[in-house]
Design a protein around this motif. Structure first.
Motif, short mmCIF file in Angstrom:
data_model
loop_
_atom_site.label_atom_id
_atom_site.label_comp_id
_atom_site.label_asym_id
_atom_site.label_seq_id
_atom_site.Cartn_x
_atom_site.Cartn_y
_atom_site.Cartn_z
N ALA A 135 -1.21 -7.46 11.21
CA ALA A 135 -2.10 -6.63 12.01
C ALA A 135 -3.46 -6.57 11.33
N VAL A 136 -4.50 -6.34 12.14
CA VAL A 136 -5.87 -6.37 11.62
C VAL A 136 -6.68 -5.19 12.18
N ILE A 137 -7.47 -4.58 11.31
CA ILE A 137 -8.47 -3.60 11.74
C ILE A 137 -9.83 -4.07 11.23
N VAL A 138 -10.89 -3.60 11.88
CA VAL A 138 -12.24 -3.94 11.43
C VAL A 138 -13.00 -2.65 11.22
N GLU A 139 -13.72 -2.58 10.11
CA GLU A 139 -14.54 -1.42 9.80
C GLU A 139 -15.77 -1.44 10.70
N LYS A 140 -15.98 -0.37 11.42
CA LYS A 140 -17.05 -0.34 12.42
C LYS A 140 -18.44 -0.50 11.81
N GLY A 141 -18.69 0.15 10.68
CA GLY A 141 -20.02 0.11 10.10
C GLY A 141 -20.39 -1.22 9.49
N SER A 142 -19.49 -1.79 8.70
CA SER A 142 -19.79 -3.02 7.96
C SER A 142 -19.33 -4.28 8.67
N GLY A 143 -18.38 -4.14 9.59
CA GLY A 143 -17.80 -5.31 10.25
C GLY A 143 -16.74 -6.02 9.42
N GLN A 144 -16.41 -5.46 8.24
CA GLN A 144 -15.40 -6.10 7.39
C GLN A 144 -14.02 -5.93 8.02
N GLU A 145 -13.26 -7.03 7.99
CA GLU A 145 -11.91 -7.03 8.55
C GLU A 145 -10.89 -6.78 7.45
N TRP A 146 -9.84 -6.06 7.83
CA TRP A 146 -8.79 -5.69 6.88
C TRP A 146 -7.42 -6.02 7.46
N ALA A 147 -6.55 -6.61 6.65
CA ALA A 147 -5.16 -6.83 7.04
C ALA A 147 -4.37 -5.55 6.76
N VAL A 148 -3.48 -5.20 7.68
CA VAL A 148 -2.57 -4.07 7.50
C VAL A 148 -1.17 -4.67 7.59
N ASP A 149 -0.55 -4.88 6.41
CA ASP A 149 0.63 -5.74 6.35
C ASP A 149 1.77 -5.08 5.56
N PRO A 150 2.80 -4.55 6.25
CA PRO A 150 3.95 -3.96 5.54
C PRO A 150 5.09 -4.94 5.28
N TRP A 151 4.89 -6.23 5.54
CA TRP A 151 5.98 -7.21 5.53
C TRP A 151 6.69 -7.32 4.17
N ARG A 152 5.96 -7.22 3.09
CA ARG A 152 6.56 -7.34 1.75
C ARG A 152 7.14 -6.02 1.26
N ARG A 153 7.08 -4.99 2.04
CA ARG A 153 7.51 -3.67 1.62
C ARG A 153 8.75 -3.21 2.38
N ALA A 154 9.59 -2.43 1.72
CA ALA A 154 10.73 -1.81 2.38
C ALA A 154 10.24 -0.66 3.26
N PRO A 155 11.03 -0.25 4.26
CA PRO A 155 10.63 0.89 5.09
C PRO A 155 10.30 2.11 4.24
N GLY A 156 9.18 2.74 4.55
CA GLY A 156 8.75 3.92 3.82
C GLY A 156 7.85 3.64 2.64
N GLN A 157 7.69 2.36 2.27
CA GLN A 157 6.79 2.01 1.18
C GLN A 157 5.38 1.72 1.70
N ARG A 158 4.41 1.87 0.82
CA ARG A 158 3.01 1.69 1.19
C ARG A 158 2.74 0.23 1.57
N PRO A 159 2.13 -0.03 2.72
CA PRO A 159 1.83 -1.40 3.12
C PRO A 159 0.64 -1.96 2.35
N GLU A 160 0.48 -3.25 2.41
CA GLU A 160 -0.74 -3.86 1.90
C GLU A 160 -1.86 -3.60 2.91
N ILE A 161 -2.96 -3.08 2.45
CA ILE A 161 -4.18 -3.01 3.26
C ILE A 161 -5.28 -3.60 2.39
N LEU A 162 -5.68 -4.81 2.71
CA LEU A 162 -6.63 -5.52 1.88
C LEU A 162 -7.57 -6.35 2.74
N PRO A 163 -8.74 -6.71 2.19
CA PRO A 163 -9.69 -7.50 2.98
C PRO A 163 -9.00 -8.73 3.57
N LEU A 164 -9.28 -8.99 4.84
CA LEU A 164 -8.61 -10.09 5.53
C LEU A 164 -8.86 -11.42 4.82
#
Length: 202
Positions: free
Chosen positions: A166-195
């Motif tokens: 999944a992807v979000i984009v920061e409105k002000g800067s236009g920077q894109e971010w991945a929102v990725d829980p795939w490597r995590r077990a349910p309830g663990q913090r997902p990866e949110i890092l620059p795309l």
């Protein structure tokens, strides 16, 4: 009769007070995959790998109330909002696992779990996370980000297995971010890092 400036001001206030419109690009991704996007707070959760199994789940009531409180308290900066989103997504993955049932989802989608009830590969995780993000966006809970079409990396020829996020984009800067829980077990913090960084990872 109101003057033109007054009418414009009223229209702007109404627009700002209304829930945000969902990203058409993100919704279009669901159609292109043959999946079902969210409607209101109803999500068709994918599992079994490749969305081979589907289950309707509602993200409303007390759960949505907690998510709303977290996001509204984090509107000061884009970074604060991403941190709150990480908490919301971790809570959501635990909620999905409980709602769907079966053995808790194993991180990284082991091949032997394909087709098993409750197990999710990266496509399932991407669809489910994007559905949640769209719900939050349409509720007006994302102040600094908007939901974009999911992205992929890897295509076998580069030695990497294809992977989606999944992807979000920061409105002000236009920077894109991945929102990725795939490597995590349910309830663990997902990866949110620059795309761009996510694309380089394997």
């Amino acid at each position: 009769m109101k003057s033109a400036p007054s009418l414009i001001s009223a229209a702007l206030l109404l627009l700002l007070a209304s829930p945000a419109l969902a990203s058409q690009a993100a919704l279009g991704w669901f159609k292109s995959q043959g999946y079902v996007g969210p409607e209101g707070t109803r999500i068709i959760a994918c599992h079994g790998y490749g969305c081979s199994r589907r289950q309707a789940v509602s993200v409303d009531g007390a759960w949505l109330g907690r998510a709303t409180a977290l996001l509204r308290a984090a509107r000061a900066t884009p970074s604060a909002e991403r941190n709150a989103l990480a908490q919301v997504v971790s809570s959501y993955t635990a909620y999905l696992a409980s709602s769907i049932g079966g053995k808790p989802d194993l991180p990284g989608s082991p091949a032997q779990m394909s087709g098993v009830h409750g197990q999710m590969d990266c496509l399932d995780e991407t669809a489910n996370t994007t559905s949640l993000l769209i719900v939050l966006e349409t509720k007006g809970l994302l102040a600094h980000h908007q939901v974009e079409r999911p992205e992929s990396r890897g295509f076998f020829l580069d030695g990497r297995y294809p992977h989606f996020s999944a992807v979000i984009v920061e409105k002000g800067s236009g920077q894109e971010w991945a929102v990725d829980p795939w490597r995590r077990a349910p309830g663990q913090r997902p990866e949110i890092l620059p795309l761009a960084q996510w694309r380089q990872n394997s």
